[in-house]
Design a protein around this motif. Structure first.
Motif, PDB file in Angstrom:
ATOM      1  N   VAL A 160      54.789  31.260  15.456  1.00  0.00           N
ATOM      2  CA  VAL A 160      55.166  31.311  17.147  1.00  0.00           C
ATOM      3  C   VAL A 160      54.836  33.223  17.176  1.00  0.00           C
ATOM      4  N   GLU A 161      54.833  33.793  16.475  1.00  0.00           N
ATOM      5  CA  GLU A 161      54.276  35.278  17.143  1.00  0.00           C
ATOM      6  C   GLU A 161      53.070  34.962  17.127  1.00  0.00           C
ATOM      7  N   SER A 162      51.943  33.865  16.559  1.00  0.00           N
ATOM      8  CA  SER A 162      50.574  34.457  17.051  1.00  0.00           C
ATOM      9  C   SER A 162      50.384  33.952  18.243  1.00  0.00           C
ATOM     10  N   LEU A 163      51.042  32.459  18.222  1.00  0.00           N
ATOM     11  CA  LEU A 163      51.334  31.458  19.331  1.00  0.00           C
ATOM     12  C   LEU A 163      51.671  33.298  20.859  1.00  0.00           C
ATOM     13  N   ASN A 164      52.313  33.624  20.426  1.00  0.00           N
ATOM     14  CA  ASN A 164      52.857  34.195  21.309  1.00  0.00           C
ATOM     15  C   ASN A 164      51.833  35.562  21.576  1.00  0.00           C
ATOM     16  N   SER A 165      51.473  36.071  20.459  1.00  0.00           N
ATOM     17  CA  SER A 165      49.801  36.845  20.358  1.00  0.00           C
ATOM     18  C   SER A 165      48.524  36.489  21.560  1.00  0.00           C
ATOM     19  N   LYS A 191      56.737  37.274  32.574  1.00  0.00           N
ATOM     20  CA  LYS A 191      55.868  38.776  33.691  1.00  0.00           C
ATOM     21  C   LYS A 191      55.376  38.357  34.798  1.00  0.00           C
ATOM     22  N   GLY A 192      56.140  37.488  35.827  1.00  0.00           N
ATOM     23  CA  GLY A 192      55.667  37.520  36.796  1.00  0.00           C
ATOM     24  C   GLY A 192      56.124  38.025  37.441  1.00  0.00           C
ATOM     25  N   PRO A 193      56.456  37.681  38.497  1.00  0.00           N
ATOM     26  CA  PRO A 193      57.446  37.973  40.342  1.00  0.00           C
ATOM     27  C   PRO A 193      58.605  37.117  39.618  1.00  0.00           C
ATOM     28  N   TYR A 194      58.611  36.213  39.025  1.00  0.00           N
ATOM     29  CA  TYR A 194      60.057  34.692  38.967  1.00  0.00           C
ATOM     30  C   TYR A 194      60.140  34.879  37.494  1.00  0.00           C
ATOM     31  N   LYS A 195      60.753  35.346  37.095  1.00  0.00           N
ATOM     32  CA  LYS A 195      61.698  35.649  35.825  1.00  0.00           C
ATOM     33  C   LYS A 195      61.442  34.606  34.970  1.00  0.00           C
ATOM     34  N   HIS A 248      48.695  37.260  27.965  1.00  0.00           N
ATOM     35  CA  HIS A 248      48.222  37.549  29.226  1.00  0.00           C
ATOM     36  C   HIS A 248      48.948  36.770  30.175  1.00  0.00           C
ATOM     37  N   ALA A 249      49.465  35.289  29.487  1.00  0.00           N
ATOM     38  CA  ALA A 249      49.535  34.320  30.676  1.00  0.00           C
ATOM     39  C   ALA A 249      50.438  34.154  31.035  1.00  0.00           C
ATOM     40  N   PRO A 250      52.113  34.471  30.431  1.00  0.00           N
ATOM     41  CA  PRO A 250      52.985  34.827  30.448  1.00  0.00           C
ATOM     42  C   PRO A 250      52.687  35.575  32.269  1.00  0.00           C
ATOM     43  N   SER A 251      52.067  36.137  32.716  1.00  0.00           N
ATOM     44  CA  SER A 251      52.073  37.049  33.750  1.00  0.00           C
ATOM     45  C   SER A 251      51.772  35.880  35.034  1.00  0.00           C
ATOM     46  N   LEU A 252      51.430  34.755  34.358  1.00  0.00           N
ATOM     47  CA  LEU A 252      51.019  33.809  35.864  1.00  0.00           C
ATOM     48  C   LEU A 252      51.847  33.639  36.529  1.00  0.00           C
ATOM     49  N   PRO A 253      51.696  32.498  37.858  1.00  0.00           N
ATOM     50  CA  PRO A 253      52.569  31.854  38.322  1.00  0.00           C
ATOM     51  C   PRO A 253      53.177  30.857  37.008  1.00  0.00           C
ATOM     52  N   ILE A 254      54.181  30.203  37.640  1.00  0.00           N
ATOM     53  CA  ILE A 254      54.694  29.151  36.336  1.00  0.00           C
ATOM     54  C   ILE A 254      53.661  27.814  36.684  1.00  0.00           C
ATOM     55  N   THR A 255      53.482  27.455  37.662  1.00  0.00           N
ATOM     56  CA  THR A 255      52.147  26.335  37.552  1.00  0.00           C
ATOM     57  C   THR A 255      50.520  26.359  36.272  1.00  0.00           C
ATOM     58  N   CYS A 256      50.161  27.675  37.430  1.00  0.00           N
ATOM     59  CA  CYS A 256      49.034  28.092  36.642  1.00  0.00           C
ATOM     60  C   CYS A 256      49.708  28.608  35.095  1.00  0.00           C
ATOM     61  N   LEU A 257      50.490  28.587  34.378  1.00  0.00           N
ATOM     62  CA  LEU A 257      50.979  28.436  33.189  1.00  0.00           C
ATOM     63  C   LEU A 257      50.919  27.494  32.454  1.00  0.00           C
ATOM     64  N   VAL A 258      51.576  26.868  32.969  1.00  0.00           N
ATOM     65  CA  VAL A 258      52.097  25.358  32.552  1.00  0.00           C
ATOM     66  C   VAL A 258      50.710  24.798  31.982  1.00  0.00           C
ATOM     67  N   GLU A 259      49.882  24.899  33.157  1.00  0.00           N
ATOM     68  CA  GLU A 259      48.267  24.537  33.045  1.00  0.00           C
ATOM     69  C   GLU A 259      47.213  25.664  32.135  1.00  0.00           C
ATOM     70  N   HIS A 260      48.212  26.787  32.275  1.00  0.00           N
ATOM     71  CA  HIS A 260      46.805  27.811  30.725  1.00  0.00           C
ATOM     72  C   HIS A 260      47.028  26.591  29.554  1.00  0.00           C
ATOM     73  N   ILE A 261      48.640  26.515  29.413  1.00  0.00           N
ATOM     74  CA  ILE A 261      48.582  25.983  27.904  1.00  0.00           C
ATOM     75  C   ILE A 261      48.944  24.448  27.521  1.00  0.00           C
ATOM     76  N   ARG A 262      48.176  23.905  28.776  1.00  0.00           N
ATOM     77  CA  ARG A 262      48.060  22.564  28.555  1.00  0.00           C
ATOM     78  C   ARG A 262      46.608  22.611  28.036  1.00  0.00           C
ATOM     79  N   TYR A 263      45.439  23.041  28.808  1.00  0.00           N
ATOM     80  CA  TYR A 263      44.385  23.632  28.484  1.00  0.00           C
ATOM     81  C   TYR A 263      44.090  23.946  27.289  1.00  0.00           C
ATOM     82  N   THR A 264      44.628  25.116  27.367  1.00  0.00           N
ATOM     83  CA  THR A 264      44.449  25.931  25.221  1.00  0.00           C
ATOM     84  C   THR A 264      44.422  24.730  24.832  1.00  0.00           C
ATOM     85  N   MET A 265      45.261  24.117  24.628  1.00  0.00           N
ATOM     86  CA  MET A 265      45.481  22.257  23.497  1.00  0.00           C
ATOM     87  C   MET A 265      45.030  21.285  23.571  1.00  0.00           C
ATOM     88  N   GLN A 266      44.741  21.261  24.621  1.00  0.00           N
ATOM     89  CA  GLN A 266      43.744  20.690  24.467  1.00  0.00           C
ATOM     90  C   GLN A 266      41.999  21.355  24.314  1.00  0.00           C
TER      91      GLN A 266
END
Length: 334
Positions: free
Chosen positions: A114-119, A12-16, A123-141
């Motif tokens: 998968v729908e639960s992960l989406n939920s 949902k960020g500027p870079y779709k 809020h993460a899909p609005s982040l810039p892609i590099t921040c999104l990837v780091e958010h996913i990595r930290y969450t999984m860690q």
């Protein structure tokens, strides 16, 4: 577990773009993320890329089952890359629908994991892609660390969820009647509502036993009649050893950039700059020079603009837009 769920989520960020997800289920029936991917658009090629990388991770097997939405691009990619696997669609069904599916689907009839992960990442899909990837990595860690601690502390044969399920199933099975038919076949049920359990194949005519690889009420009642161990009839995938093993590896942070090791296919790929090219404006003269093709004092006039990749003898158009000329001047300053 061998059941995979496939789904996507839109950025949902500027870079779709689109996040592709593949999840499985651990021994405690919790979501187990397998793969994440970010693509620019959902196409046959993007799904082939994503699922080919997933195949490098998990391989192909006749015990592998995919559950996904009804999308031709997913179906085509799975059929091409996983010829031995089974593929089912997300459905809402009654318990008797177990009998209509070929393959071991366990308890997964929808793509709720998968729908639960989406939920969780709503809020993460609005982040810039590099921040999104780091958010996913930290969450999984964080997720893997907490679940590894829970699995290590487990003191039962099965995972806690499966122990509770087995106990509930056992209590429900005591209300059923069981009669031996042969050395391996047992009739279980009440009145005319009966099913037959076959311990030579570990199957039940209710079909839940063989699909979930977990004792149903009929198999539990038959096992008690035959004096069989209930734990021996449960899939080893539900044991605490498998649960602990699933989270045995830690997820580490990204190294400092100076320590990165780039594969040859990345370092050998040329990088071409994006260029905004003004093709025409609503004036009679031809546009040939970016500096002089925007007449001053006509900022409200419309211009047609292409975002292109240019290199010798090659021109690749990415986007084509029409906008007011004063916006074009601002772009050209970038």
């Amino acid at each position: 577990m061998f059941d995979q769920e496939i789904l996507m989520n839109h950025l949902k960020g500027p870079y779709k773009g689109i996040i592709l997800l593949a999840t499985a289920q651990d021994a405690n029936k919790q979501i187990y993320p397998l793969a994440w991917g970010i693509i620019d658009a959902e196409t046959n090629r993007s799904w082939m890329w994503f699922l080919s990388n997933l195949k490098d991770l998990i391989g192909d097997s006749d015990e592998l089952v995919f559950v996904s939405d009804r999308k031709n691009s997913i179906e085509n990619a799975i059929a091409h890359l996983f010829p031995r696997a089974h593929h089912g669609y997300c459905v809402w069904v009654s318990a008797r629908a177990y009998r209509y599916f070929v393959g071991q689907r366990y308890n997964i009839l929808t793509n709720n994991n998968v729908e639960s992960l989406n939920s969780m990442l709503r809020h993460a899909p609005s982040l810039p892609i590099t921040c999104l990837v780091e958010h996913i990595r930290y969450t999984m860690q964080k997720w893997f660390y907490e679940l590894r601690a829970s699995a290590t502390a487990c003191s039962t044969v099965l995972s806690p969820t499966m122990e509770n399920e087995l106990r509930t199933t056992f209590e429900a099975s005591t209300r059923l009647q069981a009669h031996g038919l042969t050395d391996n076949l047992t009739q279980v049920g009440i009145s005319n509502d009966t099913d037959i359990v076959d311990f030579s194949e570990n199957t039940c005519t209710f079909h839940e036993f063989q699909l979930n690889r977990m004792l149903c009420v009929h198999a539990t009642r038959a096992a008690c009649l035959r004096g069989k161990s209930l734990y021996d009839l449960c899939s080893p995938y539900y044991t605490f050893e498998y649960w602990e093993c699933a989270y045995g590896e830690a997820i580490y942070p990204v190294l400092h950039e100076v320590d990165w090791i780039f594969p040859a296919e990345i370092t050998g790929t040329p990088i071409y700059h994006l260029v905004y090219v003004v093709l025409q404006v609503d004036h009679p003269h031809n546009v040939s020079n970016l500096e002089t093709s925007i007449p001053h004092g006509s900022g409200n006039a419309l211009a047609a603009v292409d975002l292109v990749i240019t290199r010798p003898h090659v021109r690749i158009t990415l986007y084509h837009v029409r906008c007011k000329q004063h916006f074009v001047r601002e772009w050209l300053k970038l």
